[in-house]
Write an enzyme that holds these catalytic residues in place. Sequence first.
Site, PDB file in Angstrom:
ATOM      1  N   SER A 595      -7.216   3.414   5.712  1.00  0.00           N
ATOM      2  CA  SER A 595      -8.535   3.627   5.133  1.00  0.00           C
ATOM      3  C   SER A 595      -9.569   3.774   6.250  1.00  0.00           C
ATOM      4  O   SER A 595      -9.472   4.702   7.056  1.00  0.00           O
ATOM      5  CB  SER A 595      -8.878   2.487   4.170  1.00  0.00           C
ATOM      6  OG  SER A 595      -9.982   2.809   3.357  1.00  0.00           O
ATOM      7  N   ASP A 670      -5.117   9.306  -4.842  1.00  0.00           N
ATOM      8  CA  ASP A 670      -6.084   8.348  -4.311  1.00  0.00           C
ATOM      9  C   ASP A 670      -7.458   8.656  -4.911  1.00  0.00           C
ATOM     10  O   ASP A 670      -8.098   9.641  -4.532  1.00  0.00           O
ATOM     11  CB  ASP A 670      -6.109   8.457  -2.788  1.00  0.00           C
ATOM     12  CG  ASP A 670      -6.876   7.326  -2.114  1.00  0.00           C
ATOM     13  OD1 ASP A 670      -7.776   6.768  -2.768  1.00  0.00           O
ATOM     14  OD2 ASP A 670      -6.563   7.007  -0.949  1.00  0.00           O
ATOM     15  N   HIS A 702      -4.727   4.663  -3.477  1.00  0.00           N
ATOM     16  CA  HIS A 702      -5.135   4.259  -2.128  1.00  0.00           C
ATOM     17  C   HIS A 702      -4.196   3.209  -1.535  1.00  0.00           C
ATOM     18  O   HIS A 702      -4.092   3.087  -0.312  1.00  0.00           O
ATOM     19  CB  HIS A 702      -6.570   3.730  -2.175  1.00  0.00           C
ATOM     20  CG  HIS A 702      -7.229   3.626  -0.838  1.00  0.00           C
ATOM     21  ND1 HIS A 702      -7.338   4.680   0.028  1.00  0.00           N
ATOM     22  CD2 HIS A 702      -7.830   2.576  -0.214  1.00  0.00           C
ATOM     23  CE1 HIS A 702      -7.965   4.298   1.135  1.00  0.00           C
ATOM     24  NE2 HIS A 702      -8.277   3.026   1.012  1.00  0.00           N
TER      25      HIS A 702
END
Length: 738
Positions: A595, A670, A702
């Site tokens: 991320s 995601d 995600h």
Amino acid sequence: MNRIFSIPILTLFLVVSFSTQAQQKQITLEEIWGGTFRSERMDVLRSLANGKEYAVLDYNRSQSASTVDVYDYASGKKVRTLVNSNDLDGINYIISYEFSNDESKLLLATQLKQIYRRSSLGTYYVYDLTTKELTLVSEKQIQEPTFSPDGSKIAYGNNNNLYVKDLISGVEKQITTDGKKNSIINGITDWVYEEEFAFVRAFDWSKDGKRLAYIRFDETNVPRFSMDVYGEGLYPTQQVFKYPKAGDPNAEVSLHLYQLDSGQTSQVDLSGYNSYYIPRINWTNDPDILSVRLTNRHQNVVDLVFVNAATNTSKLILQETDDAYVDITDDLTFLNDNSFIWTSEKSGWNHIYHYDRDGKLINQVTDGEWEVTNYYGFDPNTGRIYYQSSEDGSINRGVYSITQTGKNKIKLSDKTGNNSASFSADYSYFINTFSDTETPHVFTLHQAKNGKKIREIKNNNALKQKVEQYVTSPKEFSTIRINGEDLNMYMIKPKDFDPNKKYPMFMYQYSGPGSQNVVNRWGGANDYWHQMLAQQGYIIVCVDGRGTGLKGRDFKKMTQKELGKYEVEDQVAAARKLGELPYIDADRIGIWGWSYGGFMSANCLFQAPETFSMAIAVAPVTSWRFYDTIYTERYMQTPQENPSGYDNNSPITHVDNLQGDFLLVHGSADDNVHVQNTMRLVEALVQADKNFEWMIYPDKNHGIYGGNTRLHLYKNMTRFINESLGKPKSENLIQIKN
């Protein structure tokens, strides 16, 4: 002179003598993701109002039944069972439960379907503990059902509208009628509020149960985002939802009050305040007074407004400003006289403040160059406030109490490491959860007045003994002087470390605003993986650079309008400095992250090709232009206002510099960091004629998990590390020449 300063070493796992190493096992990925190192946890408990008992949702395997059981705090013995799913027609299991305020009823969730990170649809029942009657709340799957204060009604959301069910008459009443998918939402947050303001239920009951306050979201002008869902059918489908990217329109929000007896709804005029966002609404102890927190689009001004529901008038009570941004928390607590507790960074560190009902400061309760990291509550009987803080050092957490006047502080936790607390309803007891890098989670019961330990509830000694059977190394904490700051770091060396050899270094980080990776607590799956890699001959390093948390307001917010700039500078400088150590091979330094951490690892490889020879980026943001409004603009303002901040710090801008090995990973479903980020980076790399590896996991969000997915991902990353960092560059050159 720049030096690496060592502080007392804390170990991730129990250090064992070298003579036993040959008999120990190596950690495997199959064990990490197969549950071998799963730790024992406390079940979610709810303290009963008497403060002497708590309820827990249990599962009886022999009976294949869910039960809600009551236990005695002091003895830990089960006192009674409130409900058993085997006694309820149509209910096979209970997923979660909530009490009514008077504890005469239970709200039982029996089927839940996840929507986004925090939201779900479910089937709910009300169980009357006195009459043993079971009532289905709605034939439809609903969201956020919530008891009225007297337990006679339940409010909930369905298909973007609000409803109230009278549990006595059984009548369901629809409160709003204009709800429409991807257009109007009543009482439930939209995607970006849920993700970035961290709440779903956007309605609240007044203390007397006569009114409902709710937020209405008009998403009409918010751009739509679509994701392909490949599934198992012949044709893929699409998930379409409103997702405002940085600089684009957000939902227009408005505040409404519904009067139950008259059925009338009125809109509250908030135009005189900074009301672009409404991140919180909470009724005070006065049934006529609703507290509303409002903030502007930059999120650097927060207005606390009191709305008088009887007269539909409002008043600014408190305004908090910051040159960067003001965090929204759940710490606001109203005392019996409607004075309130508030946390703020205005002193330069996050601390607790006490204000009167008109917003006049009574006193600052806590003070010092450390952070209040969790506000637990206020005991009106003793006048004491309970909180968690970093007073034992920024990598540690302790539990404390202090009077509301800021005097007579008591440290309630007795061990250095990570302590967190769950208090009984009357603040007579608390359950402390402790861990450090040597000790997996231990759960103990204590007296709240002095912290005295009453008994141990649960430990993880079995896990600790199991880990002793594996080859592991200490996690060595230190600070490293980088760019004028002493940055927290840890290092994990191979168990058979030889200072006369040179080792490849593999760095791990997240680096996002206010985050922390260097912390003295028991590790998770990534820590076991890092241990596995260390025993394969890698030195693992983690550095929390500028912009991360727990070192004060200025340290955290200095990255404002430049996300990625100073964080990358710190990781690069740390890698270069550590590369000067005699036992680190400066030609074999890699970095990885997920991320925000993936955004960082890609930037480090692209911007410092002379320092990093490889990187792995999992689910990365590749341009803040692709990310949502609330998060991104909080730190960057809009791309229209700050184009250079967005573009100069984007990995896409720096693809021409790629020289090392790069692995890029994303899930195609995601909903948070869209796969668009990876696709745009891939296109830029292709046009720059750069070689790299990439992997897309179909229909994974995600978190990239489900079935064999995580094991496959970590096998792939391990292979990539070994192929890239596993052999000295000179050996690779010899092999090529041969």
